[in-house]
Write a protein that holds these residues in place. Structure first.
Motif, PDB file in Angstrom:
ATOM      1  N   MET A   1      27.853  40.018  42.982  1.00 37.12           N
ATOM      2  CA  MET A   1      26.853  40.235  44.054  1.00 37.12           C
ATOM      3  C   MET A   1      26.766  41.928  44.093  1.00 37.12           C
ATOM      4  O   MET A   1      27.663  42.322  44.532  1.00 37.12           O
ATOM      5  CB  MET A   1      27.084  39.621  45.203  1.00 37.12           C
ATOM      6  N   ASP A   2      25.824  42.326  43.500  1.00 39.59           N
ATOM      7  CA  ASP A   2      25.475  43.890  43.577  1.00 39.59           C
ATOM      8  C   ASP A   2      24.805  44.242  44.931  1.00 39.59           C
ATOM      9  O   ASP A   2      23.702  43.696  45.355  1.00 39.59           O
ATOM     10  CB  ASP A   2      24.549  44.523  42.557  1.00 39.59           C
ATOM     11  N   ASP A   3      25.751  45.105  45.518  1.00 38.62           N
ATOM     12  CA  ASP A   3      25.031  45.494  47.011  1.00 38.62           C
ATOM     13  C   ASP A   3      25.748  47.138  47.305  1.00 38.62           C
ATOM     14  O   ASP A   3      26.814  47.070  47.247  1.00 38.62           O
ATOM     15  CB  ASP A   3      25.565  44.687  47.992  1.00 38.62           C
ATOM     16  N   ALA A   4      24.968  48.191  47.336  1.00 39.88           N
ATOM     17  CA  ALA A   4      25.244  49.217  47.440  1.00 39.88           C
ATOM     18  C   ALA A   4      25.860  49.512  48.534  1.00 39.88           C
ATOM     19  O   ALA A   4      26.853  50.547  48.966  1.00 39.88           O
ATOM     20  CB  ALA A   4      24.149  50.248  47.016  1.00 39.88           C
ATOM     21  N   ARG A   5      25.852  48.556  49.531  1.00 40.00           N
ATOM     22  CA  ARG A   5      26.384  48.925  50.976  1.00 40.00           C
ATOM     23  C   ARG A   5      28.222  48.410  50.965  1.00 40.00           C
ATOM     24  O   ARG A   5      28.766  48.745  51.692  1.00 40.00           O
ATOM     25  CB  ARG A   5      25.905  48.030  52.081  1.00 40.00           C
ATOM     26  N   VAL A   6      28.304  47.683  49.946  1.00 40.34           N
ATOM     27  CA  VAL A   6      29.813  47.245  49.758  1.00 40.34           C
ATOM     28  C   VAL A   6      30.535  48.240  49.075  1.00 40.34           C
ATOM     29  O   VAL A   6      30.152  48.385  47.752  1.00 40.34           O
ATOM     30  CB  VAL A   6      29.900  45.781  49.099  1.00 40.34           C
ATOM     31  N   LEU A   7      31.417  48.919  49.655  1.00 40.04           N
ATOM     32  CA  LEU A   7      32.016  50.009  48.733  1.00 40.04           C
ATOM     33  C   LEU A   7      33.147  49.644  48.036  1.00 40.04           C
ATOM     34  O   LEU A   7      33.497  48.499  48.137  1.00 40.04           O
ATOM     35  CB  LEU A   7      32.632  51.195  49.803  1.00 40.04           C
ATOM     36  N   PRO A   8      33.735  50.465  47.166  1.00 36.74           N
ATOM     37  CA  PRO A   8      34.999  50.018  46.279  1.00 36.74           C
ATOM     38  C   PRO A   8      36.031  49.709  47.237  1.00 36.74           C
ATOM     39  O   PRO A   8      36.372  50.404  48.376  1.00 36.74           O
ATOM     40  CB  PRO A   8      35.082  51.558  45.620  1.00 36.74           C
ATOM     41  N   GLY A   9      36.476  48.505  47.024  1.00 35.07           N
ATOM     42  CA  GLY A   9      37.534  48.191  48.197  1.00 35.07           C
ATOM     43  C   GLY A   9      38.994  48.135  47.183  1.00 35.07           C
ATOM     44  O   GLY A   9      39.185  48.672  46.104  1.00 35.07           O
ATOM     45  N   ILE A  10      39.878  47.470  47.962  1.00 39.05           N
ATOM     46  CA  ILE A  10      41.359  47.326  47.167  1.00 39.05           C
ATOM     47  C   ILE A  10      41.757  45.998  47.589  1.00 39.05           C
ATOM     48  O   ILE A  10      41.391  45.130  48.297  1.00 39.05           O
ATOM     49  CB  ILE A  10      42.242  48.247  47.940  1.00 39.05           C
ATOM     50  N   GLY A  11      42.835  45.847  46.794  1.00 38.33           N
ATOM     51  CA  GLY A  11      43.552  44.466  47.081  1.00 38.33           C
ATOM     52  C   GLY A  11      45.217  45.068  47.298  1.00 38.33           C
ATOM     53  O   GLY A  11      45.595  45.995  47.153  1.00 38.33           O
ATOM     54  N   ILE A  12      45.879  44.104  48.361  1.00 40.90           N
ATOM     55  CA  ILE A  12      47.185  44.218  48.796  1.00 40.90           C
ATOM     56  C   ILE A  12      47.769  43.121  48.175  1.00 40.90           C
ATOM     57  O   ILE A  12      47.702  41.973  48.353  1.00 40.90           O
ATOM     58  CB  ILE A  12      47.344  44.247  50.224  1.00 40.90           C
TER      59      ILE A  12
ATOM     60  N   ILE B   1      48.989  42.164  55.823  1.00 44.10           N
ATOM     61  CA  ILE B   1      48.086  42.462  56.678  1.00 44.10           C
ATOM     62  C   ILE B   1      48.285  43.907  57.358  1.00 44.10           C
ATOM     63  O   ILE B   1      47.307  44.701  57.579  1.00 44.10           O
ATOM     64  CB  ILE B   1      47.945  41.543  57.730  1.00 44.10           C
ATOM     65  N   VAL B   2      49.583  44.310  57.656  1.00 46.85           N
ATOM     66  CA  VAL B   2      49.954  45.546  58.054  1.00 46.85           C
ATOM     67  C   VAL B   2      49.496  46.574  56.932  1.00 46.85           C
ATOM     68  O   VAL B   2      49.010  47.469  57.643  1.00 46.85           O
ATOM     69  CB  VAL B   2      51.550  45.414  58.585  1.00 46.85           C
ATOM     70  N   ALA B   3      49.796  46.596  55.831  1.00 47.12           N
ATOM     71  CA  ALA B   3      49.450  47.355  54.837  1.00 47.12           C
ATOM     72  C   ALA B   3      48.104  47.433  54.896  1.00 47.12           C
ATOM     73  O   ALA B   3      47.400  48.746  54.632  1.00 47.12           O
ATOM     74  CB  ALA B   3      50.032  46.991  53.494  1.00 47.12           C
TER      75      ALA B   3
ATOM     76  N   ALA C   1      42.815  50.417  55.760  1.00 46.08           N
ATOM     77  CA  ALA C   1      41.619  50.771  56.383  1.00 46.08           C
ATOM     78  C   ALA C   1      41.378  51.996  57.264  1.00 46.08           C
ATOM     79  O   ALA C   1      40.438  52.604  56.968  1.00 46.08           O
ATOM     80  CB  ALA C   1      41.226  49.510  57.432  1.00 46.08           C
ATOM     81  N   VAL C   2      42.382  52.164  57.968  1.00 47.27           N
ATOM     82  CA  VAL C   2      42.503  53.689  58.621  1.00 47.27           C
ATOM     83  C   VAL C   2      42.534  54.701  57.650  1.00 47.27           C
ATOM     84  O   VAL C   2      41.766  55.829  57.825  1.00 47.27           O
ATOM     85  CB  VAL C   2      43.763  53.563  59.561  1.00 47.27           C
TER      86      VAL C   2
ATOM     87  N   CYS D   1      48.109  46.550  65.158  1.00 47.88           N
ATOM     88  CA  CYS D   1      46.992  46.449  65.672  1.00 47.88           C
ATOM     89  C   CYS D   1      47.164  47.401  67.118  1.00 47.88           C
ATOM     90  O   CYS D   1      45.835  47.909  67.561  1.00 47.88           O
ATOM     91  CB  CYS D   1      46.579  45.222  66.455  1.00 47.88           C
ATOM     92  N   GLU D   2      47.975  47.654  67.594  1.00 47.22           N
ATOM     93  CA  GLU D   2      48.379  48.586  68.818  1.00 47.22           C
ATOM     94  C   GLU D   2      48.394  49.844  68.460  1.00 47.22           C
ATOM     95  O   GLU D   2      48.601  50.720  69.278  1.00 47.22           O
ATOM     96  CB  GLU D   2      49.344  48.095  69.909  1.00 47.22           C
ATOM     97  N   ARG D   3      48.594  50.272  67.202  1.00 51.41           N
ATOM     98  CA  ARG D   3      48.918  51.761  66.809  1.00 51.41           C
ATOM     99  C   ARG D   3      47.741  52.225  67.295  1.00 51.41           C
ATOM    100  O   ARG D   3      46.558  51.891  67.096  1.00 51.41           O
ATOM    101  CB  ARG D   3      49.067  51.754  65.208  1.00 51.41           C
TER     102      ARG D   3
END
Length: 181
Positions: free
Chosen positions: A73-84, A137-139, A144-145, A171-173
């Protein structure tokens, strides 16, 4: 996998066939029930609140921590992402943000429906099943930050007591100024 009679009864209003790994259930559609004589005094609204009317998400980066993004799905609003991924019991960041399940792609579509000018960073924590581990999830929250997310969306949960403490702590950091988890 066990579908109770009560659950099948509720699903009959929405589906005609439900298939599980072991069995297929055919449901008959029922006639819709007549509406109640009086509606409740205040029904919840699922529309965005008034204070966001006209907001577009312009200039906002949203990290969607989920099962990734369907790159077909080509959508320029979706930036390059990552996997953990898990490597030797530790989280490892990869460039594989490919969605194998569809849930992350659906969550991203919801974000873009509400904030059409936002940029989305997909962060994949699920592989071929909707199961992951707290370290991923922590990673993902940390990534994300690090990648400049202003908003972090997580559409997931756990009932595992051992997982809750590290997730709450992450989440509290304190996020960067202006960021929301």
């Amino acid at each position: 996998e066990k579908l109770t009679a009560a659950l099948l009864d509720r699903l009959a209003d929405h589906a005609t066939v439900i298939t599980t790994k072991r069995k297929s259930y055919r449901l008959r559609r029922r006639e819709p029930k007549a509406p109640a004589a009086e509606a409740p005094a205040a029904l919840p609204s699922f529309a965005p609140p008034q204070w966001v009317a006209g907001a577009t998400g312009g200039g906002v980066r949203v990290a969607v921590i989920d099962s990734g993004w369907d790159r077909e799905m080509d959508d320029a609003r979706v930036l390059p992402g990552i996997g953990i991924e898990r490597a030797g019991g530790r989280p490892r960041v990869t460039h594989d943000d490919r969605d194998r399940l569809g849930h992350g792609t659906a969550a991203t579509h919801q974000v873009l429906a509400l904030a059409p000018e936002a940029g989305v960073i997909p962060i994949r924590v699920f592989g071929d099943t909707l199961e992951t581990w707290p370290g991923a999830i922590v990673a993902a929250l940390d990534q994300a930050v690090e990648r400049g997310a202003d908003v972090v969306n997580l559409s997931l949960g756990t009932a595992r007591e051992d997982a809750m403490r590290p997730l709450y702590a992450a989440c509290e950091r304190p996020p960067p100024p202006g960021a929301v988890v």
